[in-house]
Design a protein around this motif. Structure first.
Motif, short mmCIF file in Angstrom:
data_model
loop_
_atom_site.label_atom_id
_atom_site.label_comp_id
_atom_site.label_asym_id
_atom_site.label_seq_id
_atom_site.Cartn_x
_atom_site.Cartn_y
_atom_site.Cartn_z
N LEU A 1 -0.85 4.69 1.78
CA LEU A 1 -1.43 4.61 0.44
C LEU A 1 -0.52 3.82 -0.50
O LEU A 1 -0.97 2.93 -1.22
CB LEU A 1 -1.68 6.01 -0.11
N VAL A 2 0.77 4.14 -0.47
CA VAL A 2 1.73 3.45 -1.34
C VAL A 2 1.82 1.97 -0.97
O VAL A 2 1.77 1.10 -1.85
CB VAL A 2 3.11 4.13 -1.28
N ILE A 3 1.92 1.66 0.32
CA ILE A 3 2.03 0.26 0.75
C ILE A 3 0.80 -0.52 0.32
O ILE A 3 0.89 -1.63 -0.22
CB ILE A 3 2.24 0.17 2.28
N ALA A 4 -0.38 0.06 0.54
CA ALA A 4 -1.63 -0.64 0.21
C ALA A 4 -1.74 -0.88 -1.30
O ALA A 4 -2.09 -1.98 -1.74
CB ALA A 4 -2.83 0.17 0.69
N MET A 5 -1.43 0.13 -2.10
CA MET A 5 -1.57 -0.02 -3.55
C MET A 5 -0.48 -0.91 -4.15
O MET A 5 -0.73 -1.62 -5.11
CB MET A 5 -1.58 1.36 -4.22
N VAL A 6 0.73 -0.88 -3.57
CA VAL A 6 1.78 -1.80 -4.05
C VAL A 6 1.36 -3.24 -3.76
O VAL A 6 1.49 -4.11 -4.61
CB VAL A 6 3.14 -1.47 -3.39
N ARG A 7 0.82 -3.47 -2.55
CA ARG A 7 0.35 -4.82 -2.20
C ARG A 7 -0.71 -5.31 -3.18
O ARG A 7 -0.67 -6.44 -3.66
CB ARG A 7 -0.24 -4.83 -0.80
N THR A 8 -1.70 -4.45 -3.45
CA THR A 8 -2.78 -4.88 -4.34
C THR A 8 -2.28 -5.08 -5.76
O THR A 8 -2.75 -5.97 -6.45
CB THR A 8 -3.93 -3.85 -4.34
N GLY A 9 -1.32 -4.27 -6.19
CA GLY A 9 -0.78 -4.42 -7.53
C GLY A 9 0.06 -5.67 -7.69
O GLY A 9 -0.02 -6.36 -8.70
N ILE A 10 0.83 -6.01 -6.66
CA ILE A 10 1.72 -7.17 -6.76
C ILE A 10 0.95 -8.47 -6.56
O ILE A 10 1.16 -9.44 -7.27
CB ILE A 10 2.86 -7.06 -5.72
N PHE A 11 0.04 -8.50 -5.59
CA PHE A 11 -0.65 -9.75 -5.25
C PHE A 11 -1.94 -9.95 -6.03
O PHE A 11 -2.59 -10.99 -5.88
CB PHE A 11 -0.92 -9.82 -3.76
N GLY A 12 -2.33 -9.00 -6.86
CA GLY A 12 -3.56 -9.12 -7.63
C GLY A 12 -3.36 -9.95 -8.87
O GLY A 12 -3.31 -9.42 -9.97
N PHE A 13 -3.27 -11.24 -8.69
CA PHE A 13 -3.02 -12.16 -9.81
C PHE A 13 -4.33 -12.43 -10.54
O PHE A 13 -5.32 -12.80 -9.93
CB PHE A 13 -2.45 -13.47 -9.26
N MET B 1 -10.11 2.20 -8.95
CA MET B 1 -10.25 2.11 -7.50
C MET B 1 -9.04 2.73 -6.80
O MET B 1 -9.18 3.43 -5.81
CB MET B 1 -10.40 0.64 -7.09
N ALA B 2 -7.83 2.47 -7.33
CA ALA B 2 -6.62 3.05 -6.75
C ALA B 2 -6.66 4.58 -6.84
O ALA B 2 -6.30 5.27 -5.89
CB ALA B 2 -5.39 2.50 -7.46
N ALA B 3 -7.12 5.09 -7.98
CA ALA B 3 -7.21 6.54 -8.15
C ALA B 3 -8.22 7.14 -7.17
O ALA B 3 -7.96 8.17 -6.55
CB ALA B 3 -7.60 6.88 -9.59
N LEU C 1 0.08 5.15 -9.56
CA LEU C 1 1.48 4.78 -9.82
C LEU C 1 1.94 3.66 -8.89
O LEU C 1 2.61 2.72 -9.33
CB LEU C 1 2.39 6.00 -9.69
N ALA C 2 1.58 3.75 -7.61
CA ALA C 2 1.98 2.70 -6.67
C ALA C 2 1.34 1.37 -7.03
O ALA C 2 1.92 0.31 -6.78
CB ALA C 2 1.59 3.10 -5.25
#
Length: 194
Positions: free
Chosen positions: A7-19, A63-65, A82-83
């Motif tokens: 969950l953390v890996i997926a949400m960190v990826r979407t947060g960082i790469f979601g330009f 969506m993350a929630a 948070l992630a």
């Protein structure tokens, strides 16, 4: 059911790469939830996306929630949000001092220009896949008709997207009820004529 690590890996990826904000993050979240980790099916993702669009607030955090809640309950919802947002917030704080310098840089302007077509293609591909499923379920004529109606409601009349989504969700419930009744009636008529 996924782990907190996934969950953390997926949400960190979407947060960082979601330009580019919420709409550009949706294909990334879809990839993580549907294709990579198989937390949900594509149909359920479409339903969640429609509901998230109808609710107020940023779509990506909703969506993350939801995905966090679906995997690990209330704590998972907090972890997912948070992630998704913390790495981006930290990056914003770290890069704040460089904003004035980078805003006039031709290299940064070139990178932004290069990323925009990629986002457009990702959104277009996702829209095409959803449209193909709609046409498969509704038929070409009805699918195209509903597309034209939604375009007119959103672009010409300028009705709020949440209202259009609710209208089409309501129609969707009626459509499948009617669709289920039609074969039932025709099978009865076929039995009577035999």
């Amino acid at each position: 059911m996924g782990s907190y690590k996934e969950l953390v890996i997926a949400m960190v990826r979407t947060g960082i790469f979601g330009f580019g904000g919420g709409p550009s993050v949706i294909p990334l979240i879809r990839y993580e939830a549907v294709s990579r980790y198989h937390w949900i099916e594509d149909d359920e993702f479409g339903e969640i996306l429609a509901i998230a669009n109808a609710l107020p607030g940023p779509i990506a955090t909703k969506m993350a929630a939801y995905l966090g809640y679906r995997q690990k309950g209330v704590i998972g919802a907090f972890v997912g949000v948070l992630a998704h947002i913390v790495p981006t917030c930290l990056a914003m704080v770290a890069l704040l001092t460089l904003v004035n310098v980078l805003s006039y840089s031709t290299a940064v302007a070139g990178m932004i220009s290069a990323v925009m077509p990629v986002i457009a293609v990702m959104l277009g591909l996702m829209a095409y896949e959803f449209a193909a499923k709609a046409v498969k379920g509704l038929g070409k004529l009805l699918g195209c008709l509903l597309f034209v109606i939604s375009f007119v409601l959103l672009q010409t009349i300028s009705i709020h997207p949440a209202i259009v989504i609710v209208l089409f969700l309501a129609y969707g419930t009626m459509h499948f009820k009617l669709k289920n009744k039609w074969p039932h009636k025709s099978s009865k008529q076929g039995g009577m004529s035999a």
